[in-house]
Design an enzyme around this catalytic site. Structure first.
Site, PDB file in Angstrom:
ATOM      1  N   GLU A 159      36.863  37.074  40.552  1.00 26.77           N
ATOM      2  CA  GLU A 159      37.467  36.924  41.886  1.00 26.77           C
ATOM      3  C   GLU A 159      37.096  35.635  42.609  1.00 26.77           C
ATOM      4  O   GLU A 159      36.609  35.665  43.734  1.00 26.77           O
ATOM      5  CB  GLU A 159      37.076  38.142  42.753  1.00 26.77           C
ATOM      6  CG  GLU A 159      37.524  39.444  42.143  1.00 26.77           C
ATOM      7  CD  GLU A 159      37.156  40.676  42.971  1.00 26.77           C
ATOM      8  OE1 GLU A 159      36.548  40.521  44.033  1.00 26.77           O
ATOM      9  OE2 GLU A 159      37.482  41.784  42.528  1.00 26.77           O
ATOM     10  N   GLU A 275      41.186  46.739  35.583  1.00 25.60           N
ATOM     11  CA  GLU A 275      40.796  47.622  36.697  1.00 25.60           C
ATOM     12  C   GLU A 275      42.039  48.285  37.255  1.00 25.60           C
ATOM     13  O   GLU A 275      42.387  48.131  38.418  1.00 25.60           O
ATOM     14  CB  GLU A 275      40.078  46.826  37.810  1.00 25.60           C
ATOM     15  CG  GLU A 275      38.850  46.090  37.334  1.00 25.60           C
ATOM     16  CD  GLU A 275      38.055  45.418  38.458  1.00 25.60           C
ATOM     17  OE1 GLU A 275      38.201  45.809  39.632  1.00 25.60           O
ATOM     18  OE2 GLU A 275      37.287  44.500  38.145  1.00 25.60           O
TER      19      GLU A 275
END
Ligand SMILES: *[C@@H]1O[C@H](CO)[C@@H](O)[C@H](O)[C@H]1NC(C)=O
Ligand SMILES: *[C@@H]1O[C@H](CO)[C@@H](O)[C@H](O)[C@H]1NC(C)=O
Length: 360
Positions: A159, A275
């Protein structure tokens, strides 16, 4: 350093070694392991070692029978493994690896470098660029040395990209590292350290709001693709990208996901769905009114996303973030995962098994 295009093999080799596997029949795991996909892709779930004994063993039993790869939800992150500088505590992360080994599953490491959930000594240390570089290299080296030969892949950096244009790198502690030598930024530093410590594990960059190259995620998705292509072009050892996919049951960009997977595959970069969960929220509270129709909609979307992965040679892992609604990071009553609270299967499971069966 691997040449572009040469990096699809290591995962395949690692997965073949697992193929003896589960006793359970009629599971996602048995379906993928019985299919022609067995040597190419895994089906995974994030697990939390705190639940291994939960629900009379149903948690562990379901994870081991339905999946052939696990990721630790939290316990392998920097804040868990190096709470005190240069004192490594791998016990919790090791429990997840141990679970994988006992059940003949692959282990996927998550993650080595992230802007959030760092221990406070990192974020509040006032370190110089040179000191932060050594801290990051030391963390990655110690972690990958500990797990050498045990992990099929690691999310090296998590991220890092901003959520809006011009999609630069987020401001965080690691971004205080100023580039030097061959590195363009801290991401290059992290990948180089990872490859030096373990030449065989696959090295991934993982992010959210990037899965589809069309629609609302196009901007960030394109920025990530450019970043990864640039890394490949200048010889940074990146093998794959993780597409997180915390999205809703109404998600309608599956074709954009498939096209995105394909463009990575075309430059020799693997994709993992890392995810995935599909919240069926109808309000900001994340609650939904569960019905047979919602169950059908969610199941169709799980199956369509799995089909996209099956369709693209470079997609080598399809993984949900958790697997039972009884234990999910998502608040409220949004029923995001393929198994009910009581571990019974939603329609999604049979629909995904159909996709795997028809891949034969
Ligand atoms: C590093 O970056 C953070 C976040 O941008 C900032 O708050 C902090 O002051 C920086 N630390 C140093 C030592 O420059
Ligand atoms: C990496 O860590 C291992 C284990 O602590 C250590 O033996 C080795 O010297 C380290 N290598 C580098 C390059 O720091």
């Amino acid at each position: 350093m691997r040449a572009p295009g040469s990096n699809l093999a290591p995962a395949a080799v690692a997965v073949i070694a697992l193929a003896t596997s589960s006793d359970a029949e009629g599971t996602l795991r048995s379906a993928v392991e019985a299919s022609s996909l067995a040597s190419r892709m895994t089906i995974g779930a994030a697990v939390n070692e705190g639940y291994f004994d939960a629900d009379d063993g149903s948690y562990s039993q379901t994870a081991a029978s339905q999946y052939n790869l696990v990721t630790a939800e939290n316990s392998c992150k920097f804040g868990a493994t190096e709470k005190v500088q240069n004192q490594f505590s791998f016990d919790a992360c090791d429990q997840v690896l141990g679970f994988a080994e006992e059940n003949n599953m692959a282990f996927r490491g998550h993650n080595l470098c992230w802007g959030v959930y760092n221990p406070s000594w990192v974020d509040d240390g006032g370190f110089s660029s040179a000191e932060l570089t050594r801290i990051l290299q030391n963390h990655i080296n110690n972690t990958l040395t500990h797990y050498k030969g045990k992990a099929v892949a690691w999310d090296v950096v998590n991220e890092a990209i901003e959520d809006s244009a011009p999609y630069g790198l987020k401001k965080n502690t690691w971004n205080n590292i100023t580039a030097s030598g061959d590195a363009t930024d801290y991401i290059d530093v992290a990948f180089a350290a990872a490859r030096a410590a373990d030449p065989d594990t696959l090295l991934f960059y993982n992010d959210y709001n990037v899965a589809s190259m069309d629609g609302w995620s196009a901007g960030k998705s394109d920025a990530m693709f450019s970043m990864v292509k640039g890394m490949r072009d200048r010889g940074v050892p990146i093998d794959g990208v993780g597409l997180q996919m915390h999205v809703g049951c109404g998600y309608d960009l599956v074709d954009g996901v498939r096209a995105n997977m394909q463009r990575y595959s075309d430059i020799g970069v693997q994709t993992h769905v890392t995810e995935l969960d599909l919240t069926c929220e109808q309000s900001a509270s994340y609650d939904c009114t569960w019905s047979g129709e919602v169950e059908e909609q969610q199941g169709r979307l799980y199956a369509d996303l799995l089909q996209a992965c099956v369709d693209v040679e470079g997609c080598t892992n399809f993984e949900t973030w958790g697997f039972t609604d009884a234990h999910t990071w998502i608040k409220g009553d949004s029923h995001p995962l393929p198994f009910y609270d009581d571990y019974s299967e939603k329609k999604a499971v049979a629909m995904m098994m159909d996709v795997l069966a028809s891949a034969n």
